[in-house]
Design a protein around this motif. Sequence first.
Motif, PDB file in Angstrom:
ATOM      1  N   ARG A 103      40.880  55.338  74.236  1.00  9.97           N
ATOM      2  CA  ARG A 103      41.317  55.272  75.626  1.00  9.97           C
ATOM      3  C   ARG A 103      41.754  53.878  75.981  1.00  9.97           C
ATOM      4  O   ARG A 103      41.236  52.901  75.466  1.00  9.97           O
ATOM      5  N   GLY A 104      42.681  53.793  76.907  1.00 10.88           N
ATOM      6  CA  GLY A 104      43.139  52.506  77.388  1.00 10.88           C
ATOM      7  C   GLY A 104      42.304  52.038  78.567  1.00 10.88           C
ATOM      8  O   GLY A 104      41.216  52.544  78.833  1.00 10.88           O
ATOM      9  N   LEU A 105      42.875  51.097  79.289  1.00 15.99           N
ATOM     10  CA  LEU A 105      42.089  50.306  80.223  1.00 15.99           C
ATOM     11  C   LEU A 105      42.345  50.664  81.677  1.00 15.99           C
ATOM     12  O   LEU A 105      41.483  50.483  82.513  1.00 15.99           O
ATOM     13  N   TRP A 106      43.543  51.187  81.970  1.00 15.43           N
ATOM     14  CA  TRP A 106      44.001  51.158  83.353  1.00 15.43           C
ATOM     15  C   TRP A 106      43.578  52.380  84.140  1.00 15.43           C
ATOM     16  O   TRP A 106      44.408  53.061  84.729  1.00 15.43           O
ATOM     17  N   ASN A 107      42.276  52.644  84.163  1.00 14.24           N
ATOM     18  CA  ASN A 107      41.848  53.734  85.032  1.00 14.24           C
ATOM     19  C   ASN A 107      41.619  53.202  86.441  1.00 14.24           C
ATOM     20  O   ASN A 107      41.835  52.038  86.734  1.00 14.24           O
ATOM     21  N   ARG A 108      41.175  54.072  87.326  1.00 16.77           N
ATOM     22  CA  ARG A 108      41.108  53.694  88.736  1.00 16.77           C
ATOM     23  C   ARG A 108      40.166  52.516  88.968  1.00 16.77           C
ATOM     24  O   ARG A 108      40.475  51.605  89.740  1.00 16.77           O
ATOM     25  N   VAL A 136      41.604  49.086  88.064  1.00 20.31           N
ATOM     26  CA  VAL A 136      42.542  48.595  89.073  1.00 20.31           C
ATOM     27  C   VAL A 136      41.768  48.070  90.280  1.00 20.31           C
ATOM     28  O   VAL A 136      42.094  47.011  90.839  1.00 20.31           O
ATOM     29  N   TRP A 179      39.783  57.313  96.913  1.00 20.15           N
ATOM     30  CA  TRP A 179      40.850  56.325  96.703  1.00 20.15           C
ATOM     31  C   TRP A 179      41.787  56.804  95.604  1.00 20.15           C
ATOM     32  O   TRP A 179      41.343  57.186  94.530  1.00 20.15           O
ATOM     33  N   GLY A 180      43.071  56.775  95.861  1.00 19.41           N
ATOM     34  CA  GLY A 180      44.058  57.263  94.909  1.00 19.41           C
ATOM     35  C   GLY A 180      44.715  58.530  95.424  1.00 19.41           C
ATOM     36  O   GLY A 180      45.814  58.860  95.020  1.00 19.41           O
ATOM     37  N   ILE A 209      49.124  44.937  89.699  1.00 17.97           N
ATOM     38  CA  ILE A 209      48.404  45.906  90.534  1.00 17.97           C
ATOM     39  C   ILE A 209      48.933  45.916  91.953  1.00 17.97           C
ATOM     40  O   ILE A 209      48.719  46.870  92.684  1.00 17.97           O
ATOM     41  N   PRO A 264      42.176  59.875  90.249  1.00 16.25           N
ATOM     42  CA  PRO A 264      43.637  59.914  90.194  1.00 16.25           C
ATOM     43  C   PRO A 264      44.203  58.645  89.569  1.00 16.25           C
ATOM     44  O   PRO A 264      43.528  57.623  89.503  1.00 16.25           O
ATOM     45  N   ILE A 276      46.396  55.359  89.539  1.00 16.12           N
ATOM     46  CA  ILE A 276      46.842  54.400  90.548  1.00 16.12           C
ATOM     47  C   ILE A 276      48.203  53.869  90.099  1.00 16.12           C
ATOM     48  O   ILE A 276      48.354  53.456  88.956  1.00 16.12           O
ATOM     49  N   THR A 310      50.520  51.466  89.131  1.00 13.02           N
ATOM     50  CA  THR A 310      50.600  50.034  88.843  1.00 13.02           C
ATOM     51  C   THR A 310      51.783  49.792  87.917  1.00 13.02           C
ATOM     52  O   THR A 310      52.426  50.731  87.451  1.00 13.02           O
ATOM     53  N   TYR A 364      47.157  57.359  77.245  1.00 15.80           N
ATOM     54  CA  TYR A 364      46.254  56.352  76.681  1.00 15.80           C
ATOM     55  C   TYR A 364      46.044  55.206  77.660  1.00 15.80           C
ATOM     56  O   TYR A 364      44.909  54.797  77.923  1.00 15.80           O
ATOM     57  N   VAL A 365      47.132  54.700  78.237  1.00 14.94           N
ATOM     58  CA  VAL A 365      47.033  53.535  79.116  1.00 14.94           C
ATOM     59  C   VAL A 365      46.185  53.851  80.346  1.00 14.94           C
ATOM     60  O   VAL A 365      45.360  53.059  80.763  1.00 14.94           O
ATOM     61  N   LEU A 366      46.363  55.049  80.893  1.00 11.95           N
ATOM     62  CA  LEU A 366      45.610  55.417  82.092  1.00 11.95           C
ATOM     63  C   LEU A 366      44.202  55.894  81.756  1.00 11.95           C
ATOM     64  O   LEU A 366      43.461  56.271  82.653  1.00 11.95           O
TER      65      LEU A 366
END
Lengths: 260, 422
Positions: A3-8, A11, A102-103, A149, B347, B349, B351, B397-399
């Motif tokens: 998995r990557g990094l950019w979850n809620r 951010v 949020w989101g 962001i 959800p 976001i 970016t 993957y990124v999310l």
Amino acid sequence: MIRGLWNRETVALLLLAAYLPLALFWLRHGGTEALARLGLAVLVVAIWHLVFMLARAQAPSLSALITALAIAMLAPEGLGVFRMTLGISFGVVMGELVFGGWGRNVVNPATVSLSFLGFGFPAFAWPGFDDPVAWAAIPAALIGMATGIMPAALLAGAAVVGAAASLAGLLPEPVLLAAGVALVLLLADPVTSATTALGRWLNGALYGALVVLFSAGWTGAAPVQVAVAAALLASLAAPLLDDAALALWIAARKRRHGRT
Amino acid sequence: MGFLGTGAGLAPHFPSPPDSPDVFDVITEEAAVCPPVGRALHVAPLVQEGDRVSQGGAVACLRHSPEIKFVAPIAGHVASIVLLPGRHLSEIVIYREDGDAVERHDTELAHSVAGLRRLMQSAGVWQWVRRRPFGGMPSADETPAAIVVMATDTRPGAPDPRHALDGREEDLSLGLAALARLTDGPVMVCAQGDRSPSWPALPNGRARLAVRGRRHPQGSAGICIHHLCPAGIEAPVWDLHAEDTAALGALLRTGMLPMTRLVRIAGAALIEGHSVRTHPGADLRQLTRRIVAPGQHVLMSGSPLDGHVARWLAPRHRQITVMPRAPARPGRHWLVAALDTSTRGAPAIPTAALTQALGAALPAAPFIRALGAGDEETAMRLGILSLLEEDLALADYVLSEGGHLKAQLRAMLDRIQAEFAP
């Protein structure tokens, strides 16, 4: 599963990091009183997030801290605990949590809270900002844009209009400072601002134009009041601007490819 | 970094030991005929267990269009035929035998367009072609609105198609000319423009070169198609790898379909990386036997982003990923679980990371929101018909969605196919 990094929550954490310079300068200049307001706001927002986690199985988010910071910095002064709690509760529940957290919200909960407090209790004075606090909005915006962001196009659109109006002498300095802080705290939220490139430019420009309009034509309004009202209207217009930008994008593709 | 989207994309890094410089030809002792990823296919076997087959010999055909055949990647005898309920192909395993029996095809057929199609279908090239919208191989009589030949691959750990094409320029030109006969629209060759300018001259006016950037997903077929010639329900677009195009050219020139392709073996659980020339359906265990580090590992066919755990190399894949097996996590306290997960998930976001994960090719946030909300019409206007799971793999993957995004895309494509497709 990798998995990557950019979850809620990442951010939300990065947004918190971006707001750190602003928050620290504000706390340093505001002292204990500012700390007490922030504490109250955090407590009320956190309780509502907890209630929605237990009642609706909605995962709480660190964005609660961002909402609390924005409300504590921009809310009218001397409201007392009861009125503040009422205003924050309205904004957080009706502005964010009933939509799913949020989101999924359409307006920034802090903007809703502040508008509620401003329209509901007009007798209380709005806060002003010392110069160093307002200037700290610039590093906040830079961190936000560098990490991607905060929507850079939105900040740029607002800056262009703001700079033009300042050069024309339409924006008094207190309004400019308050509008800058509100721009970073309320409007640069990636969720509720416009999401297309063109929409973001328009959204920022609309905010700047509304600030200029209100500061020129709204007699007796405090600078922060002007900024909050402009932020509310600009964020309500964001879906419309996005739709217009998408329609243009789709039309351009239709013209080029014959289909989308 | 370029402007106007040429520099868009990300460069995700997955650790892998350095590659050994030698490239060997490997024919594995066992190989399997598998269906392309994602689609269940009704087949009718043409051989029985124990039969001998030559390389390129037909072993099965599609039940409803028997002219489309699956061919043996190696010469040997059929060890087992595994069909799932409903005659869905699972795998047909072949044991290698010495000898070099290779199936020859009659290239005289290919003078007419119908004959060319029949040759591609019976020689096994057809299942290397993929159509959009909806994915899978094209039906036997479909005419594409355009064909995109992928001479670039930006997935992390992918082999460079230019190495695979070294010395095969003539075959590639033949293949491109043949593809141009299958469509009335353009034939686009997507290649990276920044490596070597000496791209072989394209054979005729129909084929056009499209320069793509080096960051993922700019070399992803769906993003290229979305950019160059979007697929529509009435306008299917095919995509084919450049190496397979060269194989088609070689088939037309010699009558024999070359099966080997350049495959890169990479991943964190290796002692050293390797590039090999092997065939589709190769046995991943044999290919990785002496280069895997001690400890538990997972063998995947495909890249770390869009691959799947498998025993055999999937028909269109050119990558093998060997990852360490993650240790099983102990159960968490219910309150911790409630704090960071819920039934609906968090959800996405909007970016800059999300925009770049889709190569800045389409409005990312409205598209992801339309996917999540099940809004087919908006998604179709934004270009979902050009995309498949592998194009969204980087965004997934990124999310940190763990496959949700790909599942949402597939579910929406299936709904669109049921509702809108003729």
